[in-house]
Design a protein around this motif. Structure first.
Motif, short mmCIF file in Angstrom:
data_model
loop_
_atom_site.label_atom_id
_atom_site.label_comp_id
_atom_site.label_asym_id
_atom_site.label_seq_id
_atom_site.Cartn_x
_atom_site.Cartn_y
_atom_site.Cartn_z
N UNK A 1 0.82 -1.21 0.00
CA UNK A 1 0.00 0.00 0.00
C UNK A 1 0.86 1.26 0.00
N UNK A 2 2.16 1.09 0.27
CA UNK A 2 3.13 2.17 0.11
C UNK A 2 4.30 1.63 -0.70
N UNK A 3 4.98 2.54 -1.41
CA UNK A 3 6.07 2.14 -2.30
C UNK A 3 7.25 3.08 -2.13
N UNK A 4 8.44 2.51 -2.07
CA UNK A 4 9.67 3.30 -2.00
C UNK A 4 10.18 3.48 -3.43
N UNK A 5 10.25 4.74 -3.89
CA UNK A 5 10.65 5.01 -5.28
C UNK A 5 11.20 6.42 -5.39
N UNK A 6 11.82 6.70 -6.55
CA UNK A 6 12.31 8.05 -6.80
C UNK A 6 11.14 8.99 -7.04
N UNK A 7 11.31 10.22 -6.56
CA UNK A 7 10.26 11.22 -6.76
C UNK A 7 10.85 12.59 -6.97
N UNK A 8 10.32 13.55 -6.27
CA UNK A 8 10.68 14.95 -6.47
C UNK A 8 12.17 15.17 -6.24
N UNK A 9 12.75 16.01 -7.08
CA UNK A 9 14.16 16.39 -6.96
C UNK A 9 15.09 15.19 -7.02
N UNK B 1 0.73 3.95 -2.62
CA UNK B 1 0.80 3.29 -3.93
C UNK B 1 -0.13 3.94 -4.94
N UNK B 2 -1.29 4.41 -4.49
CA UNK B 2 -2.22 5.00 -5.45
C UNK B 2 -1.77 6.36 -5.96
N UNK B 3 -0.63 6.85 -5.45
CA UNK B 3 -0.10 8.12 -5.93
C UNK B 3 1.11 7.92 -6.85
N UNK C 1 9.92 -5.37 -9.33
CA UNK C 1 9.23 -4.68 -10.42
C UNK C 1 8.26 -3.67 -9.82
N UNK C 2 8.16 -2.53 -10.44
CA UNK C 2 7.25 -1.50 -9.96
C UNK C 2 5.80 -1.95 -10.17
N UNK C 3 4.91 -1.54 -9.27
CA UNK C 3 3.49 -1.86 -9.49
C UNK C 3 2.99 -1.21 -10.77
N UNK C 4 2.15 -1.92 -11.47
CA UNK C 4 1.62 -1.38 -12.73
C UNK C 4 0.78 -0.14 -12.44
N UNK C 5 0.93 0.85 -13.30
CA UNK C 5 0.13 2.05 -13.15
C UNK C 5 -0.11 2.66 -14.52
N UNK C 6 -1.21 3.40 -14.68
CA UNK C 6 -1.49 4.02 -15.99
C UNK C 6 -0.52 5.15 -16.28
N UNK C 7 -0.30 5.40 -17.54
CA UNK C 7 0.54 6.54 -17.95
C UNK C 7 -0.36 7.78 -18.01
N UNK C 8 -0.06 8.78 -17.22
CA UNK C 8 -0.88 9.97 -17.11
C UNK C 8 -0.28 11.13 -17.89
N UNK C 9 -1.11 12.08 -18.24
CA UNK C 9 -0.64 13.33 -18.84
C UNK C 9 0.19 14.08 -17.81
#
Length: 394
Positions: free
Chosen positions: A77-85, A93-95, A209-217
């Motif tokens: 329900x939470x994911x450790x990944x690269x983000x801002x900066x 996860x839903x974000x 592997x990263x959780x599948x997610x849609x490609x957003x604008x």
């Protein structure tokens, strides 16, 4: 964004922080997911920060490690990944799709181009070879579920290939394909950190592997991320928003317009809140104390911090690169620092004693005891050490 501006002063900003960042006693959360959602992101550069930030905000701190592990590695329900900066965070996860499209794509393009360029300069195999190795590595990861870089290289030996980086320069070094490629795949949203090899303080992670997610604008995703962050951290200035997201100022302004953000007046000048967040916010009924870890998302949430952190305290509480260390909070402002000694004792020091009486000291001491209670035998040393933390730790 409206012509009328309501003034939001320091007291109200601290009230919002207490409630929305789950720091006041009555605002604490039952689960790590609730905390991550309230804060939008938990800093993950130092693995221990995630757990310490959660533990400071949980109603039942004794469950900190088990509950956070569950959210990260079992329920996902939470994911450790690269983000801002280009920083590692833990997100709900839903974000993840919003973060990837709003901040990751531009960084990913630069990272891949840099890797291809560095390999070409070193006379290493070409981009087509790299793509083949990448696809093979992802297939291996899919079969294994989670794996370290060394485990992946056993199944895909080409990941062990090395090339010289910046030949002839003072910072010349040898890079391994696996190290650079996994970093690129991380910012591209193809892989994420899995379970650590050691305890919750370990910085040696498996990959998954990263959780599948849609490609957003991208523009829509930026608006959505800004809406989440302003809900948690508003009001904030344009400088705060640009700093936190790492975007260009044109992207920040477009996202503010897209969500219909409202202008308010702050001591620093113009600030912004979401469209439905202009009304006054009353603070918690009781004062509160907290011991927050180095790189805590509250302490690092804004670029302009004078409303909760006196400038004269910064030399003691930050390292030379601007990373905040462990901080002691009283009723909405930073008043000192803390550390853990070799015997496990949590020690703290007040650096700002204005308005600090017996009640405040008793509540800070109670928070120190609360922290020691769930950390137990684990020893935590911040990745980025600061003057007051080093001194207190001995």
């Amino acid at each position: 964004m409206g012509d009328e501006r309501r003034y939001i002063g320091v007291a109200e900003r601290r009230a919002r922080l207490a409630l929305r960042h789950r720091l006041a006693g009555t605002a604490r959360a039952a689960a790590p997911e609730d905390i991550a959602r309230s804060l939008v992101a938990l800093h993950g550069t130092d693995p221990a920060t995630v757990y310490l930030a959660v533990g400071a905000r949980l109603t039942e701190p004794a469950t900190t490690v088990s509950a956070t592990d569950r959210a990260l590695y079992e329920d996902r329900t939470t994911v450790r990944m690269h983000g801002m900066r280009h920083t590692v965070f833990v997100f709900p996860t839903d974000l993840t799709a919003v973060v990837h499209a709003s901040t990751g794509l531009a960084v990913a393009a630069r990272e891949r181009a840099s890797l291809v360029k560095d390999m070409a300069k070193a006379g290493a195999p070409d981009e087509a070879w790299l793509k083949e190795v990448e696809e093979s590595a992802l297939a291996v990861l899919g079969r294994r579920g989670q794996a370290t870089a060394a485990e992946l290289a056993r199944d895909e030996p080409r990941l062990r290939e090395q090339f010289v980086y910046a030949a002839g320069k003072s910072y010349e070094g040898v890079h391994t394909v696996s190290t650079r490629l996994l970093r690129v795949l991380g910012v591209e949203g193809k892989v994420v950190r899995g379970r650590p090899l050691g305890s919750w303080t370990s910085s040696q992670f498996r990959w998954a592997l990263a959780p599948e997610h849609p490609e957003l604008d991208a523009a829509a995703a930026q608006a959505e991320l800004l809406r989440h962050w302003l809900t948690a951290c508003g009001p904030a200035t344009e400088a705060d928003l640009k700093w936190w997201t790492g975007w260009r100022v044109t992207d920040v302004r477009r996202a503010l317009a897209a969500i219909g953000a409202r202008e308010v007046e702050l001591d620093e000048g113009t600030g912004y809140v979401t469209a439905g967040d202009v009304a006054p916010v009353a603070g918690p009924a009781q004062p509160w104390a907290a011991l927050l870890p180095g790189l805590d998302p509250t302490a690092m949430g804004w670029q302009q911090r004078d409303w909760y952190l006196a400038p004269e305290l910064r030399p003691a509480l930050f390292d030379g690169s601007g990373n905040v260390g462990p901080t002691v909070w009283w009723d909405g402002r930073v008043v000192g620092g803390w550390a853990q000694r070799a015997d496990g004792e949590i020690v703290w020091r007040l650096l700002d004693t204005e308005g600090i009486g017996r009640e405040a000291e008793a509540m800070i001491a109670a928070e120190a005891e609360r922290l020691r209670g769930w950390v137990g035998a684990t020893r935590v040393t911040p990745r980025f050490r600061t003057p007051v933390e080093r001194e207190l730790a001995g």
